[in-house]
Structures are given as C-alpha cells and as structure tokens.
Design a protein around this motif. Structure first.
Motif, mmCIF file in Angstrom:
data_model
loop_
_atom_site.group_PDB
_atom_site.id
_atom_site.type_symbol
_atom_site.label_atom_id
_atom_site.label_comp_id
_atom_site.label_asym_id
_atom_site.label_seq_id
_atom_site.Cartn_x
_atom_site.Cartn_y
_atom_site.Cartn_z
ATOM 1 N N PRO A 150 0.819 -1.213 0.000
ATOM 2 C CA PRO A 150 0.000 0.000 0.000
ATOM 3 C C PRO A 150 0.855 1.267 0.000
ATOM 4 O O PRO A 150 2.085 1.209 -0.001
ATOM 5 C CB PRO A 150 -0.794 -0.123 1.304
ATOM 6 N N GLY A 151 0.182 2.394 0.016
ATOM 7 C CA GLY A 151 0.872 3.681 -0.004
ATOM 8 C C GLY A 151 1.545 3.995 1.309
ATOM 9 O O GLY A 151 1.708 3.122 2.166
ATOM 10 N N TYR A 152 1.873 5.257 1.471
ATOM 11 C CA TYR A 152 2.623 5.660 2.653
ATOM 12 C C TYR A 152 2.140 7.039 3.108
ATOM 13 O O TYR A 152 1.524 7.784 2.355
ATOM 14 C CB TYR A 152 4.124 5.708 2.341
ATOM 15 N N TYR A 153 2.441 7.335 4.375
ATOM 16 C CA TYR A 153 2.084 8.620 4.944
ATOM 17 C C TYR A 153 3.306 9.536 4.986
ATOM 18 O O TYR A 153 4.431 9.085 5.228
ATOM 19 C CB TYR A 153 1.548 8.443 6.367
ATOM 20 N N THR A 154 3.083 10.796 4.736
ATOM 21 C CA THR A 154 4.125 11.803 4.910
ATOM 22 C C THR A 154 3.613 12.866 5.869
ATOM 23 O O THR A 154 2.420 13.191 5.878
ATOM 24 C CB THR A 154 4.494 12.478 3.572
ATOM 25 N N VAL A 155 4.504 13.380 6.696
ATOM 26 C CA VAL A 155 4.142 14.400 7.672
ATOM 27 C C VAL A 155 4.829 15.707 7.289
ATOM 28 O O VAL A 155 6.049 15.740 7.087
ATOM 29 C CB VAL A 155 4.547 13.990 9.096
ATOM 30 N N THR A 156 4.052 16.758 7.151
ATOM 31 C CA THR A 156 4.571 18.074 6.794
ATOM 32 C C THR A 156 4.552 18.985 8.018
ATOM 33 O O THR A 156 3.548 19.046 8.731
ATOM 34 C CB THR A 156 3.719 18.711 5.681
ATOM 35 N N ASN A 157 5.662 19.656 8.280
ATOM 36 C CA ASN A 157 5.759 20.598 9.399
ATOM 37 C C ASN A 157 5.582 22.022 8.876
ATOM 38 O O ASN A 157 6.303 22.455 7.976
ATOM 39 C CB ASN A 157 7.122 20.461 10.080
ATOM 40 N N ASN A 158 4.614 22.725 9.434
ATOM 41 C CA ASN A 158 4.288 24.079 8.998
ATOM 42 C C ASN A 158 4.596 25.100 10.098
ATOM 43 O O ASN A 158 4.263 24.868 11.270
ATOM 44 C CB ASN A 158 2.809 24.180 8.626
ATOM 45 N N PHE A 159 5.210 26.198 9.707
ATOM 46 C CA PHE A 159 5.541 27.267 10.651
ATOM 47 C C PHE A 159 5.035 28.605 10.115
ATOM 48 O O PHE A 159 5.082 28.860 8.913
ATOM 49 C CB PHE A 159 7.054 27.373 10.849
ATOM 50 N N MET A 160 4.559 29.436 11.029
ATOM 51 C CA MET A 160 4.149 30.802 10.681
ATOM 52 C C MET A 160 4.893 31.744 11.617
ATOM 53 O O MET A 160 4.756 31.660 12.848
ATOM 54 C CB MET A 160 2.638 30.965 10.858
ATOM 55 N N LEU A 161 5.710 32.634 11.043
ATOM 56 C CA LEU A 161 6.516 33.553 11.836
ATOM 57 C C LEU A 161 6.167 34.992 11.489
ATOM 58 O O LEU A 161 5.785 35.298 10.354
ATOM 59 C CB LEU A 161 8.002 33.322 11.566
ATOM 60 N N GLU A 162 6.319 35.866 12.480
ATOM 61 C CA GLU A 162 6.053 37.290 12.275
ATOM 62 C C GLU A 162 7.218 38.114 12.797
ATOM 63 O O GLU A 162 7.678 37.912 13.922
ATOM 64 C CB GLU A 162 4.774 37.709 12.990
ATOM 65 N N ALA A 163 7.683 39.050 11.986
ATOM 66 C CA ALA A 163 8.751 39.967 12.391
ATOM 67 C C ALA A 163 8.186 41.373 12.529
ATOM 68 O O ALA A 163 7.455 41.840 11.649
ATOM 69 C CB ALA A 163 9.878 39.963 11.350
ATOM 70 N N ASN A 164 8.511 42.036 13.628
ATOM 71 C CA ASN A 164 8.106 43.421 13.851
ATOM 72 C C ASN A 164 9.330 44.246 14.225
ATOM 73 O O ASN A 164 10.197 43.771 14.983
ATOM 74 C CB ASN A 164 7.084 43.535 14.985
ATOM 75 N N PHE A 165 9.390 45.459 13.707
ATOM 76 C CA PHE A 165 10.469 46.368 14.102
ATOM 77 C C PHE A 165 9.870 47.606 14.761
ATOM 78 O O PHE A 165 8.998 48.266 14.197
ATOM 79 C CB PHE A 165 11.322 46.793 12.900
ATOM 80 N N TYR A 166 10.362 47.907 15.983
ATOM 81 C CA TYR A 166 9.827 49.021 16.767
ATOM 82 C C TYR A 166 10.895 50.076 17.021
ATOM 83 O O TYR A 166 12.060 49.755 17.309
ATOM 84 C CB TYR A 166 9.329 48.531 18.131
#
Length: 212
Positions: A150-166
């Motif tokens: 049979p087929g196979y599973y793949t796991v994807t890692n997702n990241f969301m980052l935010e940069a702010n300059f003050y």
C-alpha cells in the motif's frame, strides 16, 4: 512490477517535492509606516518570542538576524545572549524599557512564532491508470502490488513567523512582516530562509539599505 511500483513512489515523492518546493518559505503579508527606516538607530535588540520547546529556533533566529542587521551597518544584539531566556518575563513595561535603554537600545526587532503544526497526508501505492489488456501474470502482479504494498504517509511541518520592528524612543511600529514555511530542514535553515524573505522585502521597500 515491483520496479514499476518503486518508480511510482519515487515519481510521487518528486512531484510532492516540486509542489511544496521541498522546503519552502514565502512571505504572506507585510506592512510598513510611511516614514519607516532602520537607518539611524544606535543599537537594535533582536528578540525571539518562542517557548522553551523552540529555544533552539529562537537562538538561531536571533543570531541570524543580528548578523543580517550588522551586515547593513546596524549595531545589533541578541536578547537571549545578553539577557537570558526569561529576562523580561516579570517586568512591567516601564522597567523593561528602562532596562533596554540602559544598554543603549533604541530599536527592537521581534520575531514571534505565531503557529506551528503538523499535517499528515496519505500517498497511494499505485498512481495513475495503465492501459490494457494485461496478460494474467501482469494483471496478477499489478493487483498484488496494490493490495499488499500500500501507499505511505508523509508528515509536513508548517511554521508561521512574524517579524516586527519598533522604534523604542517613539514607541512606534515601523515594519511588520509574516512568512509561512513548510518543512524546513532545521531551525538554522528556517531562521535563514525567514530572514531572507523579510530582509528582501524591507530592501525592496527601501526600509533598509546597505551601509555606504
């Protein structure tokens, strides 16, 4: 037939890699004040806003961005290296700002981990439709492969980052950018790819320029 099956898996992996760019980071959105500029600051503190489980990512992100700012002629320091992981945890705003200004910081570059998730996908063992007719043994092998390999599973890692300059003296947000990354190879590569997207965007907007 097993060779065909293996080739199918390799082809599927290549297609998946192309679609997701294997490790891809893209800018999702950005904003800047009309008069935004990173030039003219005395010293900028880079602060990674991430939990204890992502301490390695925080250190890499701060170090990468410190080096990028320095490459533009901007004096910068890492909050983790200078103050430790929880230096501002119990401080009120006035005390925290006073602590920063005592060391000459008049700018702050924050990077926050907004989201971190895993996505599980199933890839079928056999992909596509093969033309017939098949002889008995060819048909048998094809169906055997489908049923028992049979087929196979793949796991994807997702990241969301935010940069702010003050601007700390004016207490004003000058720039904000968000980027999403899929399956980065390591915390170092995520930090590098993210900083590339953010600094490319700031350069295009004229917010930061190479030192003369």
């Amino acid at each position: 037939m097993k060779r065909i099956y293996k080739l199918g898996l390799i082809f599927g992996a290549v297609v998946t890699c192309i679609v997701s760019s294997c490790s891809s980071t893209r800018l999702v959105s950005s904003w800047n004040a009309p008069d935004a500029s990173l030039r003219g600051f005395n010293k900028v503190l880079v602060i990674g806003l991430m939990g204890d489980r992502d301490r390695n990512l925080r250190e890499n992100t701060e170090n990468v961005i410190v080096r990028r700012l320095q490459s533009y002629g901007i004096n910068a320091g890492s909050a983790y290296a200078e103050y430790g992981p929880k230096a501002f945890e119990k401080l009120e705003e006035k005390a925290a700002l006073s602590k920063l200004k005592e060391k000459g910081y008049d700018g702050a570059f924050t990077v926050a981990l907004l989201d971190k998730s895993k996505e599980k996908r199933y890839t079928p063992g056999m992909m596509g439709i093969y033309p017939g007719p098949y002889r008995f043994w060819g048909y048998y092998n094809m169906m055997y492969t489908r049923i028992y390999e049979p087929g196979y599973y793949t796991v994807t890692n997702n990241f969301m980052l935010e940069a702010n300059f003050y601007d700390l003296n004016a207490d004003k947000l000058l720039y904000s950018g968000q980027a999403r990354s899929v399956d980065p190879a390591s915390p170092q590569s995520l930090a590098t790819e993210f900083s590339d997207k953010i600094f490319n965007d700031m350069t295009q907007k004229g917010i930061i320029k190479q030192a003369e």
